[in-house]
Design an enzyme around this catalytic site. Structure first.
Site, short mmCIF file in Angstrom:
data_model
loop_
_atom_site.label_atom_id
_atom_site.label_comp_id
_atom_site.label_asym_id
_atom_site.label_seq_id
_atom_site.Cartn_x
_atom_site.Cartn_y
_atom_site.Cartn_z
N THR A 184 37.41 25.40 14.34
CA THR A 184 36.77 26.62 14.85
C THR A 184 35.35 26.37 15.33
OG1 THR A 184 38.12 27.98 13.38
CG2 THR A 184 36.12 28.99 14.22
N TYR A 215 41.40 33.24 19.08
CA TYR A 215 40.68 32.17 19.77
C TYR A 215 41.49 30.89 19.64
CZ TYR A 215 39.38 30.54 15.12
OH TYR A 215 39.44 30.09 13.83
N THR A 225 38.31 24.69 9.00
CA THR A 225 38.14 25.08 7.60
C THR A 225 39.44 25.18 6.82
OG1 THR A 225 38.13 27.43 8.21
CG2 THR A 225 35.99 26.31 8.09
N ASP A 226 40.59 25.32 7.50
CA ASP A 226 41.83 25.55 6.77
C ASP A 226 42.18 24.41 5.82
OD1 ASP A 226 42.22 28.02 7.85
OD2 ASP A 226 43.81 27.43 9.25
N LYS A 285 38.51 26.93 0.15
CA LYS A 285 38.41 28.12 0.99
C LYS A 285 39.04 29.26 0.22
CE LYS A 285 39.34 29.74 5.69
NZ LYS A 285 39.91 29.38 7.01
N GLU A 292 53.55 21.09 -25.36
CA GLU A 292 54.82 20.74 -24.73
C GLU A 292 54.68 19.65 -23.68
OE1 GLU A 292 58.25 22.97 -22.08
OE2 GLU A 292 57.01 24.16 -23.43
#
Length: 326
Positions: free
Chosen positions: A14, A27, A93-94, A166, A284
């Site tokens: 971006t 965009y 950023t993802d 994020k 466990e």
């Protein structure tokens, strides 16, 4: 006195995206090349001598192991260059937290390595890209940034790669750090660290191999059938990360199926689908052969599991030690 040289490795995102309108919601990421971007940056008169390399120009949803290896080598080349004081990576950023963490695990901490991105494209009203980049330049040029591993700079804050995530889908204040929060505060004119470096002189913790083992993430949900385990482990998966309820929990039948997989040599990591919190070991886990993800969410737990397996670390006890490192 000559200005410090900072290498900029561009991957897209971006920060170099455009919409064609200052108020348009949609965009396209990765539309501005590094040369044009640095020409805009030059107008800011930032400290430092910047040079750029275009490694990709894509949205970070399309970044994966192939580009990671290219990026890893480019950073090593910058570290080997005595004229280079620090490296900035422009990134969407993802998946920035995943790229940052992978590099943090497989690079030495000799020079600053800084990921920067943006939540708004370059031609949007209130675009945050140039400010984040200017902040990244200040961090990359600071000698005290070395010895902290790879960091991510967003919204005037510096996050360690292991902590960064994020947490919000939109808005410029979208990144958080857990468990440490931000490790520094930065503006284009100032930088304050909240503690001393903790990895001074540290070599790369792991080798980045040519291939990454298959480790799927399994998201827990109410009424989840055991067949989901079978599907996830198909295709020679060497590990599996459970994004479980709460502190890494799952229906009893799912836990039993995962324990059977662990007995067959599959690395099983319990993480949480909850946004924030620790997944501690339970009694466990010893009998089942599970690893508790501690502070790592599912995406980062997967990367660490892959890196461990690729480096010959598959014993759950040893892997648990790796998940406990800072």
């Amino acid at each position: 006195m000559a200005q410090q040289h900072i290498l900029v490795l561009a991957t897209g995102g971006t920060i170099v995206g455009t919409a064609g309108s200052a108020t348009r919601r949609d965009y396209r990421p990765g539309q501005i090349g590094i040369e044009d971007f640095l020409r805009e940056v030059a107008k800011l008169n930032l400290p430092g001598r910047l040079s750029g390399r275009q490694l990709a120009n894509i949205g970070s949803e399309d970044i994966g192991p192939e580009l990671w290896r290219t990026l890893h080598q480019a950073v090593l080349d910058g570290m080997d260059d005595p004229d280079c004081a620090g490296i900035i990576i422009t990134h969407g950023t993802d998946t920035a937290e995943e790229t940052a963490f992978l590099l943090d695990l497989t690079l030495p901490s000799a020079k600053p390595v800084v990921l920067v991105g943006a939540m708004r494209p370059a031609d949007a009203v209130g675009s945050d890209g140039l400010r984040n980049f200017a902040n990244g330049v200040r961090v990359a040029g600071d000698s005290e940034a070395a010895g902290r591993g790879v960091v991510l700079v967003m919204s005037d804050r510096v996050f360690a790669a292991r902590d960064a995530r994020k947490a919000v889908t939109s808005g410029t204040d979208s990144f958080r750090g857990f468990p440490r929060g931000a490790i520094g505060h930065v503006t284009p004119t100032s930088l304050e660290w909240f503690g001393p470096p903790w990895r001074v002189g540290e070599r790369a913790r792991y080798t980045l191999t040519d291939t990454m083992p298959r480790v799927p993430i399994l998201h827990a949900y109410a009424g989840m059938p055991v067949s989901d385990i079978t599907s996830a482990l198909a295709g020679e998966a060497q590990g599996i990360v459970l994004a479980g309820f709460g502190e890494g929990n799952a229906p009893r039948a799912i836990r039993d199926a995962l324990a059977e997989a662990a007995k067959r040599g599959v690395l099983v990591v319990r993480s949480s689908r909850v946004d924030e919190g620790l997944v501690d070991r339970e009694p466990e886990d010893d009998a089942a052969g599970f690893v508790a993800a501690r502070a790592l969410g599912p995406a980062k737990a997967r990367i660490l599991a892959q890196v461990c397996l690729a480096n010959g670390i598959s014993d759950p006890v040893r892997v648990q030690d790796e998940f406990g490192r800072r």
